[in-house]
Write a protein that holds these residues in place. Structure first.
Motif, PDB file in Angstrom:
ATOM      1  N   ARG A 284       8.005   6.029   4.222  1.00  0.00           N
ATOM      2  CA  ARG A 284       7.821   4.696   4.797  1.00  0.00           C
ATOM      3  C   ARG A 284       8.855   3.732   4.248  1.00  0.00           C
ATOM      4  O   ARG A 284       9.409   2.900   4.956  1.00  0.00           O
ATOM      5  CB  ARG A 284       6.405   4.206   4.489  1.00  0.00           C
ATOM      6  CG  ARG A 284       6.100   2.868   5.124  1.00  0.00           C
ATOM      7  CD  ARG A 284       4.622   2.567   5.036  1.00  0.00           C
ATOM      8  NE  ARG A 284       4.348   1.194   5.437  1.00  0.00           N
ATOM      9  CZ  ARG A 284       3.150   0.641   5.383  1.00  0.00           C
ATOM     10  NH1 ARG A 284       2.118   1.341   4.952  1.00  0.00           N
ATOM     11  NH2 ARG A 284       2.978  -0.604   5.754  1.00  0.00           N
ATOM     12  N   TRP A 285       9.110   3.877   2.951  1.00  0.00           N
ATOM     13  CA  TRP A 285      10.096   3.004   2.311  1.00  0.00           C
ATOM     14  C   TRP A 285      11.470   3.194   2.936  1.00  0.00           C
ATOM     15  O   TRP A 285      12.189   2.238   3.200  1.00  0.00           O
ATOM     16  CB  TRP A 285      10.137   3.324   0.811  1.00  0.00           C
ATOM     17  CG  TRP A 285      10.995   2.393   0.033  1.00  0.00           C
ATOM     18  CD1 TRP A 285      12.312   2.563  -0.282  1.00  0.00           C
ATOM     19  CD2 TRP A 285      10.611   1.136  -0.519  1.00  0.00           C
ATOM     20  NE1 TRP A 285      12.769   1.498  -0.996  1.00  0.00           N
ATOM     21  CE2 TRP A 285      11.743   0.598  -1.165  1.00  0.00           C
ATOM     22  CE3 TRP A 285       9.413   0.416  -0.535  1.00  0.00           C
ATOM     23  CZ2 TRP A 285      11.721  -0.631  -1.813  1.00  0.00           C
ATOM     24  CZ3 TRP A 285       9.393  -0.804  -1.191  1.00  0.00           C
ATOM     25  CH2 TRP A 285      10.536  -1.315  -1.811  1.00  0.00           C
ATOM     26  N   ARG A 286      11.813   4.467   3.181  1.00  0.00           N
ATOM     27  CA  ARG A 286      13.170   4.732   3.658  1.00  0.00           C
ATOM     28  C   ARG A 286      13.320   4.505   5.153  1.00  0.00           C
ATOM     29  O   ARG A 286      14.376   4.090   5.610  1.00  0.00           O
ATOM     30  CB  ARG A 286      13.566   6.167   3.305  1.00  0.00           C
ATOM     31  CG  ARG A 286      13.581   6.384   1.805  1.00  0.00           C
ATOM     32  CD  ARG A 286      14.258   7.657   1.434  1.00  0.00           C
ATOM     33  NE  ARG A 286      15.654   7.675   1.889  1.00  0.00           N
ATOM     34  CZ  ARG A 286      16.561   8.483   1.400  1.00  0.00           C
ATOM     35  NH1 ARG A 286      16.235   9.334   0.451  1.00  0.00           N
ATOM     36  NH2 ARG A 286      17.788   8.467   1.863  1.00  0.00           N
ATOM     37  N   LEU A 287      12.290   4.768   5.920  1.00  0.00           N
ATOM     38  CA  LEU A 287      12.435   4.715   7.379  1.00  0.00           C
ATOM     39  C   LEU A 287      11.867   3.429   7.990  1.00  0.00           C
ATOM     40  O   LEU A 287      12.366   2.960   8.993  1.00  0.00           O
ATOM     41  CB  LEU A 287      11.752   5.932   8.028  1.00  0.00           C
ATOM     42  CG  LEU A 287      12.312   7.290   7.590  1.00  0.00           C
ATOM     43  CD1 LEU A 287      11.473   8.419   8.185  1.00  0.00           C
ATOM     44  CD2 LEU A 287      13.769   7.429   8.019  1.00  0.00           C
ATOM     45  N   HIS A 288      10.807   2.926   7.419  1.00  0.00           N
ATOM     46  CA  HIS A 288      10.162   1.755   8.029  1.00  0.00           C
ATOM     47  C   HIS A 288       9.892   0.686   6.985  1.00  0.00           C
ATOM     48  O   HIS A 288       8.767   0.211   6.848  1.00  0.00           O
ATOM     49  CB  HIS A 288       8.845   2.158   8.716  1.00  0.00           C
ATOM     50  CG  HIS A 288       9.033   3.216   9.752  1.00  0.00           C
ATOM     51  ND1 HIS A 288       9.634   2.968  10.959  1.00  0.00           N
ATOM     52  CD2 HIS A 288       8.718   4.522   9.750  1.00  0.00           C
ATOM     53  CE1 HIS A 288       9.679   4.090  11.662  1.00  0.00           C
ATOM     54  NE2 HIS A 288       9.132   5.045  10.961  1.00  0.00           N
ATOM     55  N   GLN A 289      10.930   0.308   6.253  1.00  0.00           N
ATOM     56  CA  GLN A 289      10.692  -0.644   5.164  1.00  0.00           C
ATOM     57  C   GLN A 289      10.222  -1.993   5.697  1.00  0.00           C
ATOM     58  O   GLN A 289       9.576  -2.747   4.979  1.00  0.00           O
ATOM     59  CB  GLN A 289      11.955  -0.809   4.327  1.00  0.00           C
ATOM     60  CG  GLN A 289      11.602  -1.157   2.901  1.00  0.00           C
ATOM     61  CD  GLN A 289      12.802  -1.423   2.035  1.00  0.00           C
ATOM     62  OE1 GLN A 289      12.947  -2.482   1.488  1.00  0.00           O
ATOM     63  NE2 GLN A 289      13.667  -0.441   1.885  1.00  0.00           N
TER      64      GLN A 289
ATOM     65  N   THR B 299       7.873  -2.534   7.549  1.00  0.00           N
ATOM     66  CA  THR B 299       6.404  -2.609   7.570  1.00  0.00           C
ATOM     67  C   THR B 299       5.821  -2.784   6.171  1.00  0.00           C
ATOM     68  O   THR B 299       4.611  -2.964   6.042  1.00  0.00           O
ATOM     69  CB  THR B 299       5.795  -1.338   8.190  1.00  0.00           C
ATOM     70  OG1 THR B 299       6.113  -0.234   7.336  1.00  0.00           O
ATOM     71  CG2 THR B 299       6.326  -1.089   9.583  1.00  0.00           C
ATOM     72  N   VAL B 300       6.659  -2.697   5.140  1.00  0.00           N
ATOM     73  CA  VAL B 300       6.144  -2.825   3.776  1.00  0.00           C
ATOM     74  C   VAL B 300       6.043  -4.306   3.423  1.00  0.00           C
ATOM     75  O   VAL B 300       7.044  -4.996   3.293  1.00  0.00           O
ATOM     76  CB  VAL B 300       7.051  -2.092   2.770  1.00  0.00           C
ATOM     77  CG1 VAL B 300       6.521  -2.277   1.359  1.00  0.00           C
ATOM     78  CG2 VAL B 300       7.153  -0.631   3.122  1.00  0.00           C
TER      79      VAL B 300
END
Lengths: 503, 238
Positions: B26-31, B33-34
């Motif tokens: 998630r961190w690498r692909l959809h940061q 959304t973090v």
């Protein structure tokens, strides 16, 4: 000396008609999205007034900007670093949605679905957040044109320090006065939003000074919203990310002026490069209140100075940018002619958007200290010229907005602008310029050549003269980051992650 | 494989594997959304009464649990003095009640405030439910099985350490009362949903704010890098 370039916008307040075309252009381009409905990266306020969000200048309440202690040290008003971390769970200075307004739309289907009756059906207003029916009680320009009235003007913090007698006079119906103040992000040299961001998600671009929020790195700690004294960082309640004016950098990179400036009906906006000395920022930020404005003006460098040109080249600023800086209307108005000032320099963020203060309505004359509203002859120009402190919009008020309370600075600017007006009026109406007018020119510290230049740039500039945009060479920058052949036939480079709400 | 092994060996490993793999992905692909997904803009007063007790209460309790795991001997020595044991238990109990108060305020806020309700997702409800279960079971243990900080080092610490050393001994918790098992299991559920929910904001705690210079200037070309030679670090603390 370390030269950097800043894209700077200039607002000629005398020309602003308060039509909000800029706001709508910006809204349509950038903030017509879920979670951003309440944001107006560009807004136009009626002054005196409380503005948007309500009372944004009340820094005792919102804790925006910086403050200087007795020992000359400068602190972020909202927090130091440990306090910033301790307040991650709750920020006591965050503006509430109702300080902006509850974004609304109308249930237009009601117009079709209403049962037959004696009255025309109406569309029910609904909240764009909850979808519930609501009463509309405020909006981004709720006090439009009511600024001069006692209700809104009385709450304007910039009226503090204006003489009580003058304030009382301003509230008299004959003296009610207002002007418009369009505002965008000031893309400051010492941005307090950047300093307040615990994640380090906000940064200033070195090449053109645009302050941006890195949306991937924003974690919704929302300190930037409080820390910006101009309240120009907004929190998107849907995506959980902060957003702000991006100075339309995608437009500027392709040679177009920002949408607000491009669409400006009154053509009040100018755009150009200012070169500044990054090493001087420290000094600007720490200057005592009475030297603050001058320190900031001194940090802006002369693009014709060979030494500055050499330093700029050494700092990687290309010839085309230096060329743009030399033709920049911002440079002309701010430094060459000394007509423009930053908004609220006392916030110590070194705001880099500049304003030419308005000549208050001159359709009045002064007679035994009373203001008469009947239109006078040209002679009355002189009356105002010599008695600017009696202008309908008090100098003290403008000084609180633009010059840390120093109304001599404002007076000098207004006299020069008035001199231009007198000179051109004599020249075009009477066909000659008399000695009294020439004396006024001299008293205002200007001369016919400069007057003609100011006049031309104020009233007759072409699009190319108003917006002097340097070439960004983004294509070359991209080439260094990505191999264009690898992306041949593709639409753009990089990937798109839709800005959807995270769980 | 017994049910006990499923719940106390397979499930925790699966949960932690999810946490690591999905969080990184998630961190690498959809940061984008973090985010901590703050709703303070929409409602502030009740958030004050909810968020502060909730976050501080849970953080301090978590620190206590970690301390017991890392230095169990010191814990036992401290608890050997009855008065000190009492002090620790009272502190833990107070923090637990404080956190419970906080989460009750937060849940009622989510339900009662229309603006906040309209931004509430299913995952938000799941997160609040799981954490509520943890707080309640924790408090029930503190009341029903008194002196947990005393016996906990003997019962739980060996089990957790066995997991961490990849030589799991589920038999250590097999005979425990249901409430204790629920407390442990709800933590593993917490771990499992962590990467899929707003809980990821915990790993983004911006500690580097304490040391970074106030300002940040970035140059886009030739490659994006943080451009801060010494003079750019103006307004570092003097």
């Amino acid at each position: 000396m370390r030269v950097r370039a800043q894209m700077s916008m200039l607002f000629h307040l005398d020309k602003c008609i308060g039509c909000h075309t800029c706001s709508v252009a910006c809204k349509n381009l950038w903030t017509d999205r879920k979670g951003a409905e309440y944001m107006w990266w560009n807004n136009v306020e009626t002054r005196p007034g409380t503005g948007y969000p309500t009372g944004w200048e009340d820094q005792e309440h919102y804790k925006g900007g910086w403050w200087r202690d007795d020992k000359g040290r400068v602190h972020l008003k909202i927090q130091n670093q440990p306090v910033g971390l301790a307040r991650l769970f709750f920020n006591p200075n965050l503006p509430q949605l109702d300080d902006y307004y509850d974004p609304f739309t109308f249930r237009y289907q009601d117009l079709f679905d209403s049962p037959q009756g004696d009255q025309q059906p109406t569309a029910q207003p609904i909240s764009m957040i909850t979808g519930d029916e609501m009463e509309i009680e405020s909006g981004p320009n709720w006090d439009d044109d009511l600024g001069g009235s006692g209700i809104y003007a009385r709450n304007d913090p910039s009226l503090d320090g204006v003489d009580p007698d003058v304030r009382a006079q301003m509230e008299e119906i004959e003296r009610v006065v207002f002007n418009y103040l369009p505002r965008i992000c000031n893309h400051c040299l010492n941005p307090s939003c950047v300093a307040a961001c615990p994640s380090g998600a906000i940064y200033k671009r070195a090449e053109d000074g645009v302050v941006l929020v890195h949306e991937d790195k924003c974690r919704a700690w929302r300190m930037c919203v409080s820390a910006c004294p101009y309240k120009k960082v907004y929190y998107n309640w849907s995506t959980g990310k902060s957003e702000k004016c991006i100075l339309c950098f995608p437009r500027m990179e392709t040679g177009q002026a920002p949408a607000c400036a491009h669409s400006c009906v009154g053509r009040i906006r100018y755009m150009g490069v200012l070169l500044y000395d990054a090493d001087a920022i420290e000094e600007v930020v720490h200057a005592p209140d009475d030297e603050l404005l001058q320190a900031q003006m001194d940090a802006i460098l002369d693009p014709f100075d060979p030494k500055v040109i050499a330093e700029a080249k050494a700092a990687g600023i290309g010839d085309d940018w230096i060329d743009s800086a030399q033709n920049s209307p911002a440079w002309k108005f701010v430094k060459e002619w000394g007509l423009a000032l930053p908004l609220h320099p006392e916030y110590r963020t070194a705001a880099m958007m500049f304003y030419i203060p308005p000549l208050s309505p001159v359709m009045s004359t002064i007679e035994r200290n009373l203001v008469k509203l009947d239109l006078g002859t040209e002679e009355h120009d002189f009356e105002l010229f010599h008695q600017l402190e009696k202008a309908r919009l008090p100098l003290e008020y403008l000084a609180n907005l633009f010059s840390v309370g120093d109304h001599e600075v404002i007076k000098k600017i207004l006299r020069k602008m008035l001199a231009v007006r007198m000179y051109k009026r004599r020249q075009s109406v009477e066909g000659f310029v008399d000695g009294a007018t020439m004396a006024a020119l001299e008293a205002a510290g200007t001369h016919p050549d400069e007057v003609e230049a100011i006049y031309k740039m104020t009233t007759l500039p072409t699009m190319e003269e108003r917006f002097v945009l340097p070439p960004y060479h983004r294509e070359m920058a991209i080439e260094e980051l990505n191999d264009p052949l690898a992306h041949k036939g593709a639409v753009g480079v990089g990937y798109i992650d839709p800005p959807r709400r995270g769980a | 494989m017994s049910g006990n092994e499923m719940l106390f060996v397979v499930f925790p490993y699966a949960a932690f594997a999810l946490l690591v793999v999905v969080s990184i992905a998630r961190w690498r692909l959809h940061q984008f959304t973090v985010s901590s997904m703050s709703s303070q803009l929409l409602e502030s007063r009740r958030l004050f009464w909810g968020s502060i007790p909730f976050h501080w209460g849970l953080t301090l309790i978590l620190v206590g649990h970690l301390a017991a795991l890392i230095v169990p001997r010191s814990f036992e020595l401290w608890n050997a003095v009855p008065l000190q044991l009492l002090l620790l238990e009272i502190t833990g109990m107070a923090l637990g009640l404080w956190a419970l108060f906080g989460i009750v305020v937060l849940i009622s806020r989510r339900i009662q405030v229309p603006r906040v309700r309209s931004v509430t997702t299913t995952m938000d409800a799941v997160v609040l439910g799981v954490i509520l279960a943890q707080i309640v079971t924790g408090l029930l243990i503190a009341i029903g099985y008194r002196w947990g900080s005393f016996w906990g080092t003997a019962v739980f610490v060996p089990y957790v350490r066995s997991l961490l050393s990849f030589s799991p001994r589920p038999e250590l918790v097999a005979a425990l009362p249901v409430v204790l098992k629920l407390h442990v299991l709800s933590f593993f559920v917490f771990v499992a949903i962590f990467p899929f929910s707003r809980l990821v904001h915990i790993i983004t705690l911006p500690l580097n704010y304490l040391t970074r210079p106030w300002q940040k200037v970035v140059r886009n070309a030739p490659e994006p890098y943080v451009y801060q030679p010494s003079a750019d670090e103006f307004l570092t603390r003097r």
